[in-house]
Design an enzyme around this catalytic site. Sequence first.
Site, PDB file in Angstrom:
ATOM      1  N   THR A  16      44.118  43.180 133.912  1.00  0.00           N
ATOM      2  CA  THR A  16      43.224  44.190 134.478  1.00  0.00           C
ATOM      3  C   THR A  16      44.007  45.381 135.011  1.00  0.00           C
ATOM      4  O   THR A  16      43.599  46.532 134.839  1.00  0.00           O
ATOM      5  CB  THR A  16      42.348  43.579 135.583  1.00  0.00           C
ATOM      6  OG1 THR A  16      41.565  42.521 135.022  1.00  0.00           O
ATOM      7  CG2 THR A  16      41.418  44.621 136.182  1.00  0.00           C
ATOM      8  N   LYS A  37      34.385  44.872 129.307  1.00  0.00           N
ATOM      9  CA  LYS A  37      34.747  43.498 129.688  1.00  0.00           C
ATOM     10  C   LYS A  37      33.670  42.590 129.105  1.00  0.00           C
ATOM     11  O   LYS A  37      32.572  42.488 129.653  1.00  0.00           O
ATOM     12  CB  LYS A  37      34.803  43.363 131.217  1.00  0.00           C
ATOM     13  CG  LYS A  37      35.192  41.967 131.695  1.00  0.00           C
ATOM     14  CD  LYS A  37      36.666  41.662 131.461  1.00  0.00           C
ATOM     15  CE  LYS A  37      37.059  40.296 132.011  1.00  0.00           C
ATOM     16  NZ  LYS A  37      38.492  40.023 131.871  1.00  0.00           N
ATOM     17  N   THR A  41      34.220  35.975 134.257  1.00  0.00           N
ATOM     18  CA  THR A  41      34.005  34.640 134.811  1.00  0.00           C
ATOM     19  C   THR A  41      34.542  34.571 136.238  1.00  0.00           C
ATOM     20  O   THR A  41      35.410  35.342 136.631  1.00  0.00           O
ATOM     21  CB  THR A  41      34.706  33.561 133.962  1.00  0.00           C
ATOM     22  OG1 THR A  41      36.124  33.761 134.020  1.00  0.00           O
ATOM     23  CG2 THR A  41      34.247  33.628 132.513  1.00  0.00           C
ATOM     24  N   GLY A 111      40.093  41.176 127.335  1.00  0.00           N
ATOM     25  CA  GLY A 111      39.711  39.794 127.097  1.00  0.00           C
ATOM     26  C   GLY A 111      39.740  38.945 128.353  1.00  0.00           C
ATOM     27  O   GLY A 111      39.952  39.431 129.474  1.00  0.00           O
ATOM     28  N   GLY A 171      53.075  42.625 132.536  1.00  0.00           N
ATOM     29  CA  GLY A 171      51.976  42.867 133.459  1.00  0.00           C
ATOM     30  C   GLY A 171      52.362  42.966 134.916  1.00  0.00           C
ATOM     31  O   GLY A 171      51.619  43.558 135.706  1.00  0.00           O
ATOM     32  N   SER A 172      53.497  42.398 135.303  1.00  0.00           N
ATOM     33  CA  SER A 172      53.877  42.416 136.718  1.00  0.00           C
ATOM     34  C   SER A 172      55.390  42.254 136.831  1.00  0.00           C
ATOM     35  O   SER A 172      55.905  41.135 136.920  1.00  0.00           O
ATOM     36  CB  SER A 172      53.154  41.294 137.472  1.00  0.00           C
ATOM     37  OG  SER A 172      53.458  41.322 138.846  1.00  0.00           O
ATOM     38  N   GLY A 203      52.470  44.161 142.217  1.00  0.00           N
ATOM     39  CA  GLY A 203      51.701  44.655 143.351  1.00  0.00           C
ATOM     40  C   GLY A 203      51.032  45.991 143.134  1.00  0.00           C
ATOM     41  O   GLY A 203      50.425  46.529 144.061  1.00  0.00           O
TER      42      GLY A 203
END
Length: 239
Positions: A16, A37, A41, A111, A171-172, A203
């Site tokens: 995200t 999206k 869930t 996804g 991603g991070s 972060g």
Amino acid sequence: MPVVFISGTGTEIGKTVVTSAIAASAVAAGRSVAVLKPAQTGVGPAEPGDAAEVVRLAGAAVTALELARYPEPLAPDTAARRAGLPTLSPARIAEAARRLSLDHDLVLVEGAGGLLVRFDEAGHTLADAARLLAAPVLVVAPPALGTLNSTTLTAEALRARELTALGVVIGSWPAAPDLACRCNLADLPGSSGLPLLGAVPEGSGTADPADFRASAPSWLAPPLHGTWSPETFAAAWPA
């Protein structure tokens, strides 16, 4: 490249935030952007989901659409079955993305979890929706130990389905990466066969939205509307 599917090698790895960064960078480059999206869930009826988070971080200029919401934090097919709600077909996902592309320069389809998570009873996945549009897929991966295997498996699954993989975004990326992270940074392109197209700092999702938008292009390579260079980044973190 009007529609891009964004998948991951697993869950909770920054999809995200990466989607938000791409949206912010594209808007800054003068593009109109929509985020789809298909299945949200683990979020209650009145709670903001991932699409709303993208708008919060990337700005109100981004159009957001969610197709289905299931209360339990499970794979979409499982969550739908347990809630007694309809599942999503690849055709519905692809048609929603196609309609958004009529009015937007770029549509980002985020996804749920990894590439082969089931969306319906027939076992269809995000890859099936991407195939219907002949749309490329961007892979979001973590930097830590184990990512070479999961990223390479995801790349192989895309190739087996004759889908175009744009590349990999980390991603991070941690502020103090350990040896495994630094080695994986160097080894991911060779292992997966995919180019590195960015690294989002750990972060970043908690940053002030204005700061997030200003910084996002520096985390992404030019194909994703940014200025990030894999060579410069790798040189800063030698193994």
